[in-house]
Enzyme design. Sequence first.
Site, PDB file in Angstrom:
ATOM      1  N   TRP A 141       0.834  -1.214   0.000  1.00 24.84           N
ATOM      2  CA  TRP A 141       0.000   0.000   0.000  1.00 24.84           C
ATOM      3  C   TRP A 141       0.862   1.255   0.000  1.00 24.84           C
ATOM      4  O   TRP A 141       0.546   2.241  -0.657  1.00 24.84           O
ATOM      5  CB  TRP A 141      -0.970  -0.009   1.176  1.00 24.84           C
ATOM      6  N   ASP A 186      -1.306   6.669   6.380  1.00 25.41           N
ATOM      7  CA  ASP A 186      -2.426   5.792   6.006  1.00 25.41           C
ATOM      8  C   ASP A 186      -2.629   4.830   7.180  1.00 25.41           C
ATOM      9  O   ASP A 186      -1.775   3.988   7.445  1.00 25.41           O
ATOM     10  CB  ASP A 186      -2.051   5.036   4.724  1.00 25.41           C
ATOM     11  N   LYS A 238     -11.627  -1.738   6.960  1.00 30.80           N
ATOM     12  CA  LYS A 238     -10.779  -2.668   7.693  1.00 30.80           C
ATOM     13  C   LYS A 238     -11.239  -2.754   9.150  1.00 30.80           C
ATOM     14  O   LYS A 238     -11.586  -3.803   9.629  1.00 30.80           O
ATOM     15  CB  LYS A 238      -9.311  -2.234   7.630  1.00 30.80           C
TER      16      LYS A 238
END
Length: 360
Positions: free
Chosen positions: A101, A171, A195
Site C-alpha cells: 500500500w 495511512d 478494515k
Amino acid sequence: MGRIYNFSAGPAVLPEEVLQQAAADMMDYHGCGMSVMEMSHRSKMFQDIIDEAEKDLRTLMNIPDNYKVLFLQGGASLQFAMIPLNLMKNKKADYIVTGQWAKKAYQEAKKYGDVVAVASSADKTFSYIPDCSDLPIREDADYVYICENNTIYGTKFHTLPNTKGKDLISDVSSCFLSEPVDVTKYGMIYGGVQKNVGPAGLVIAIIREDLIPETVDDTVPTMMQYKIHVDNGSMYNTPNCWAIYICGLVFKWLLKNGGLEAMQKRNIEKAKILYDFLDQSKLFKGTVEPASRSLMNVPFVTGNEELDAKFVKEAKAAGFENLKGHRSVGGMRASIYNAMPKAGVEALVAFMKKFEEENA
Ligand SMILES: *Cc1c(COP(=O)(O)O)cnc(C)c1O
C-alpha cells in the site's frame, strides 16, 4: 447457519450490536418510515447523522479544532493521488515504503512530482519496519508519508519516524481506532474504513487546516480538491450515506466500550494469545520480526504450501473464515480487528493446536 469467526483483512468483521442496530433501523429509522439508505443527504435527519458521527470521532480520537474531518469516497486508493495533488506544494515528497500500500501510494505520487523513497523494507519482503530515526529527509520536502499498519505483511510502526520537522501523512486504514493516537503528531491521518471501522467505500481524512490549499492547479478534478469537500461539509456530491451511518454506530459502540484505551488493551491481549502460540509452535511460524508486529494483521506459515492449503480448508470447515494469506505472500493471515472477540482468537489457537497435533 449462525455467525462464523471472520478473519478477513477487509471488508471485515463488524460488532454484532452494530449489525443488530442497523437491522432494527432498516425499515424505519427513528420513526421516519424509511431506512438511512433511502433518505436525502440534504435532509435534517441525515445532517444529524453525519454531524453526530464527526462529533463522536472527534471525542474518540481527541481531534483538535484545527483539524478538519472529511468523509470521502474512492477508497484509500484515491487518496494516493489526492494527497500529492493537494499537499505537494513544492512538488517534493519523501515516502517510506514498507509494503504494497505504501508502494502504491509512492508510485502514484511520482506521477505528480519529485518523489523519493527515503527508506524501504523491500529487501526482506517487508517483514520489518526500518529504523526511521535519522532518514535523509529533504529540506524542501512537503511531507513524509507512511503506511502505519501494513495490512498485507502484518507490520506496524510502533514509533513514528523522525520527519525532521516535516508534516507526517499516515495511512491508518488497517489500524484506525485500534489504539489511542496523538493527532497533533500528524499533518494528515486517513484510512479506508472497511478494515476496522465500517463498510467499504468510505475514507475518513483528518487534515490539519493550514495544510489544505485555498487553490490547486486548474487541472485537478473538482472532486479531488480537499478545499471543495471542506467547504461543502463532505457533501459536495452525494456522500456514502450508509457507510457514514454505520461508522457512526461503530463510534458509539467504541465510546460505550471504553474508547480507544480500552480497545488497545483488548487488542494487545488478543494479539498476545496468537503470537505466544506462534512463538512456541513447532508447525506454525509468524513471518514478521517481533519488534514490528501488528496487533491487527497476523501472517503465519507452516513452511509447506500443501499443509497451508489443508489448514485453510479445514479451518473454513470448522467456522474460521478468510484465513488464507494475501495472494502476494501466501500462507495464512488472521486479521483480528476491534470487532473480533477474544473468544474468536482463543478458538482459532485451540484449532491450530489440534491441527498441529494431527499433522505432526
Ligand atoms: C485496504 C488498504 C488500502 C486500499 O483501500 P481501498 O479502500 O480498497 O482503496 C490502502 N491502504 C491500506 C493500509 C489498506 O489496508
